[in-house]
Design a protein around this motif. Structure first.
Motif, PDB file in Angstrom:
ATOM      1  N   ALA A 121     -57.274  -9.934  36.621  1.00  0.00           N
ATOM      2  CA  ALA A 121     -56.101  -9.764  37.472  1.00  0.00           C
ATOM      3  C   ALA A 121     -56.341 -10.246  38.900  1.00  0.00           C
ATOM      4  CB  ALA A 121     -55.661  -8.305  37.483  1.00  0.00           C
ATOM      5  N   VAL A 122     -57.604 -10.417  39.302  1.00  0.00           N
ATOM      6  CA  VAL A 122     -57.863 -10.936  40.657  1.00  0.00           C
ATOM      7  C   VAL A 122     -57.334 -12.362  40.821  1.00  0.00           C
ATOM      8  CG1 VAL A 122     -59.906  -9.473  40.927  1.00  0.00           C
ATOM      9  CG2 VAL A 122     -60.175 -11.831  40.131  1.00  0.00           C
ATOM     10  N   LEU A 123     -57.012 -13.039  39.720  1.00  0.00           N
ATOM     11  CA  LEU A 123     -56.501 -14.406  39.785  1.00  0.00           C
ATOM     12  C   LEU A 123     -54.994 -14.465  40.026  1.00  0.00           C
ATOM     13  CD1 LEU A 123     -58.435 -15.897  36.710  1.00  0.00           C
ATOM     14  CD2 LEU A 123     -59.006 -16.211  39.130  1.00  0.00           C
ATOM     15  N   ALA A 124     -54.353 -13.321  40.213  1.00  0.00           N
ATOM     16  CA  ALA A 124     -52.890 -13.281  40.304  1.00  0.00           C
ATOM     17  C   ALA A 124     -52.349 -14.123  41.450  1.00  0.00           C
ATOM     18  CB  ALA A 124     -52.412 -11.833  40.435  1.00  0.00           C
ATOM     19  N   ALA A 125     -52.987 -14.054  42.617  1.00  0.00           N
ATOM     20  CA  ALA A 125     -52.492 -14.836  43.757  1.00  0.00           C
ATOM     21  C   ALA A 125     -52.601 -16.331  43.476  1.00  0.00           C
ATOM     22  CB  ALA A 125     -53.266 -14.476  45.021  1.00  0.00           C
ATOM     23  N   ASN A 126     -53.685 -16.755  42.817  1.00  0.00           N
ATOM     24  CA  ASN A 126     -53.842 -18.163  42.461  1.00  0.00           C
ATOM     25  C   ASN A 126     -52.796 -18.593  41.435  1.00  0.00           C
ATOM     26  OD1 ASN A 126     -57.224 -17.265  42.551  1.00  0.00           O
ATOM     27  ND2 ASN A 126     -56.299 -18.592  44.077  1.00  0.00           N
ATOM     28  N   MET A 127     -52.495 -17.698  40.489  1.00  0.00           N
ATOM     29  CA  MET A 127     -51.477 -18.022  39.495  1.00  0.00           C
ATOM     30  C   MET A 127     -50.104 -18.159  40.146  1.00  0.00           C
ATOM     31  SD  MET A 127     -50.838 -18.728  36.324  1.00  0.00           S
ATOM     32  CE  MET A 127     -51.957 -17.999  35.103  1.00  0.00           C
ATOM     33  N   GLU A 128     -49.822 -17.340  41.150  1.00  0.00           N
ATOM     34  CA  GLU A 128     -48.564 -17.493  41.885  1.00  0.00           C
ATOM     35  C   GLU A 128     -48.462 -18.885  42.508  1.00  0.00           C
ATOM     36  OE1 GLU A 128     -46.160 -14.593  44.261  1.00  0.00           O
ATOM     37  OE2 GLU A 128     -48.089 -13.554  44.290  1.00  0.00           O
ATOM     38  N   THR A 129     -49.565 -19.343  43.077  1.00  0.00           N
ATOM     39  CA  THR A 129     -49.576 -20.675  43.692  1.00  0.00           C
ATOM     40  C   THR A 129     -49.277 -21.750  42.655  1.00  0.00           C
ATOM     41  OG1 THR A 129     -51.190 -19.939  45.335  1.00  0.00           O
ATOM     42  CG2 THR A 129     -50.998 -22.310  44.987  1.00  0.00           C
ATOM     43  N   ALA A 130     -49.901 -21.627  41.476  1.00  0.00           N
ATOM     44  CA  ALA A 130     -49.689 -22.617  40.420  1.00  0.00           C
ATOM     45  C   ALA A 130     -48.252 -22.575  39.896  1.00  0.00           C
ATOM     46  CB  ALA A 130     -50.677 -22.374  39.285  1.00  0.00           C
ATOM     47  N   LEU A 131     -47.708 -21.378  39.727  1.00  0.00           N
ATOM     48  CA  LEU A 131     -46.329 -21.237  39.255  1.00  0.00           C
ATOM     49  C   LEU A 131     -45.357 -21.840  40.260  1.00  0.00           C
ATOM     50  CD1 LEU A 131     -44.226 -20.055  37.306  1.00  0.00           C
ATOM     51  CD2 LEU A 131     -44.451 -17.862  38.510  1.00  0.00           C
ATOM     52  N   ASN A 132     -45.548 -21.536  41.530  1.00  0.00           N
ATOM     53  CA  ASN A 132     -44.681 -22.074  42.574  1.00  0.00           C
ATOM     54  C   ASN A 132     -44.760 -23.602  42.619  1.00  0.00           C
ATOM     55  OD1 ASN A 132     -42.935 -20.709  44.568  1.00  0.00           O
ATOM     56  ND2 ASN A 132     -44.086 -21.881  46.078  1.00  0.00           N
ATOM     57  N   ALA A 133     -45.957 -24.138  42.361  1.00  0.00           N
ATOM     58  CA  ALA A 133     -46.141 -25.591  42.370  1.00  0.00           C
ATOM     59  C   ALA A 133     -45.301 -26.261  41.288  1.00  0.00           C
ATOM     60  CB  ALA A 133     -47.616 -25.934  42.179  1.00  0.00           C
ATOM     61  N   HIS A 134     -45.246 -25.652  40.122  1.00  0.00           N
ATOM     62  CA  HIS A 134     -44.431 -26.239  39.046  1.00  0.00           C
ATOM     63  C   HIS A 134     -42.952 -26.167  39.378  1.00  0.00           C
ATOM     64  CE1 HIS A 134     -47.199 -27.508  35.901  1.00  0.00           C
ATOM     65  NE2 HIS A 134     -47.966 -26.483  36.228  1.00  0.00           N
ATOM     66  N   TRP A 135     -42.546 -25.107  40.049  1.00  0.00           N
ATOM     67  CA  TRP A 135     -41.148 -25.046  40.477  1.00  0.00           C
ATOM     68  C   TRP A 135     -40.846 -26.148  41.492  1.00  0.00           C
ATOM     69  CZ3 TRP A 135     -40.962 -19.032  41.486  1.00  0.00           C
ATOM     70  CH2 TRP A 135     -40.895 -18.371  40.248  1.00  0.00           C
ATOM     71  N   ASP A 136     -41.791 -26.397  42.405  1.00  0.00           N
ATOM     72  CA  ASP A 136     -41.608 -27.474  43.375  1.00  0.00           C
ATOM     73  C   ASP A 136     -41.623 -28.851  42.705  1.00  0.00           C
ATOM     74  OD1 ASP A 136     -41.283 -26.158  45.872  1.00  0.00           O
ATOM     75  OD2 ASP A 136     -43.422 -25.726  45.957  1.00  0.00           O
ATOM     76  N   ALA A 137     -42.383 -28.970  41.639  1.00  0.00           N
ATOM     77  CA  ALA A 137     -42.523 -30.269  40.967  1.00  0.00           C
ATOM     78  C   ALA A 137     -41.363 -30.582  40.044  1.00  0.00           C
ATOM     79  CB  ALA A 137     -43.824 -30.297  40.168  1.00  0.00           C
ATOM     80  N   GLY A 138     -40.721 -29.538  39.508  1.00  0.00           N
ATOM     81  CA  GLY A 138     -39.701 -29.768  38.498  1.00  0.00           C
ATOM     82  C   GLY A 138     -40.290 -30.221  37.179  1.00  0.00           C
ATOM     83  N   SER A 139     -41.462 -29.708  36.837  1.00  0.00           N
ATOM     84  CA  SER A 139     -42.138 -30.103  35.596  1.00  0.00           C
ATOM     85  C   SER A 139     -41.279 -29.763  34.380  1.00  0.00           C
ATOM     86  CB  SER A 139     -43.483 -29.370  35.486  1.00  0.00           C
ATOM     87  OG  SER A 139     -44.177 -29.394  36.706  1.00  0.00           O
ATOM     88  N   GLY A 140     -41.398 -30.580  33.343  1.00  0.00           N
ATOM     89  CA  GLY A 140     -40.616 -30.330  32.136  1.00  0.00           C
ATOM     90  C   GLY A 140     -41.330 -30.770  30.877  1.00  0.00           C
ATOM     91  N   PRO A 141     -40.765 -30.446  29.706  1.00  0.00           N
ATOM     92  CA  PRO A 141     -41.349 -30.842  28.434  1.00  0.00           C
ATOM     93  C   PRO A 141     -41.541 -32.351  28.341  1.00  0.00           C
ATOM     94  CG  PRO A 141     -39.583 -29.250  28.093  1.00  0.00           C
ATOM     95  CD  PRO A 141     -39.531 -29.652  29.537  1.00  0.00           C
TER      96      PRO A 141
END
Length: 263
Positions: free
Chosen positions: A65-85
């Motif tokens: 669970a200590v990785l939660a802040a890093n996972m937030e960064t990665a999730l936000n990055a995909h939202w900024d990127a508009g990644s898709g299938p």
């Protein structure tokens, strides 16, 4: 880049840190005895507002669970990127942020995801997370989306080289106060590339109207329910030994990914 509840200032003495996981000893009945995540400096005990606590679900061990802040960064990055299938996605830089961003990308149906790093030893962890791996000289070209997370000028140049026509490069690196040369001539203009900054302090514009920081934090925590992500924690340091071991972690050449302090 002050952390929440930080005391002091860099370089030292400073009370810093923002990836604390602990058990609630006193507080609201629904949280008492439960493990929670908090953006708080490293120490054995602290008092924090309830709104700053993210409960750790039973599917996620406290250590991971200590990785939660890093996972937030990665999730936000995909939202900024508009990644898709089915996107062809390249991640340049195989640190924790790059690996988590790649792990999320690999979950997109049909996506072709490659991690690019100068360190050959990153291949094993990349492949364990379901990613392809390449050294910079063999990096794939014509990507739809490139995430840059190496925090280096050479890595940024590699990211530009990986991007296809009118592709988007999402910059995840933190350079501090330094000045970094950026090769924005040639291919950058000829291919009409987009350069997007992604930073976790604000929710990405594509989600901001509906997502609070709390909702995003809870979603990131739930995403950690994958045993393969334990590979991102490469060292565990007893708190009492921190003064002796932390200098090696901070020194150039440290080959680990995440060092966890255990209290």
């Amino acid at each position: 880049m002050r952390a929440p509840f930080q005391e002091g200032a860099f370089p030292f003495p400073v009370k810093y840190g923002y990836c604390a996981v602990g058990r609630v000893e006193a507080g609201p009945p629904d949280l008492r005895g439960r493990p929670v995540f908090c953006l708080h400096p490293h120490q054995q005990r602290f008092v924090a507002p309830r709104a700053c606590l993210v409960p750790v679900p039973d599917t996620v061990p406290p250590r991971r669970a200590v990785l939660a802040a890093n996972m937030e960064t990665a999730l936000n990055a995909h939202w900024d990127a508009g990644s898709g299938p089915a996107d062809r996605i390249v991640i340049v830089g195989g640190g924790v942020i790059g690996l988590l961003t790649g792990w999320l990308a690999a979950r997109l149906p049909g996506a072709e995801v490659t991690l690019v790093d100068v360190e050959p030893s990153r291949r094993a962890v990349a492949e364990a997370l379901g990613l392809r791996f390449a050294l910079p000289a063999a990096a794939p070209r014509d990507a739809d989306i490139v995430f840059h997370a190496s925090a280096s000028a050479a890595g940024f140049a590699t990211a530009i080289g990986c991007a296809g026509n009118e592709a988007r490069i999402v910059e995840l690196s933190w350079y501090g106060e330094g000045t970094v040369p950026a090769p924005l001539g040639g291919a950058f203009h000829a291919r009409r590339l987009q350069l997007v900054s992604s930073q976790v302090a604000a929710v990405a514009p594509s989600r901001r109207a509906r997502w609070s920081h709390g909702r995003r934090a809870r979603a990131a925590m739930e995403l950690l329910a994958d045993d393969r992500l334990d590979a991102l924690i490469t060292q565990e340091i007893p708190f009492s030994e921190a003064p002796a071991q932390i200098p090696a972690v901070l020194a150039p050449g440290w080959s680990g990914l995440t060092a966890v302090l255990r209290y």
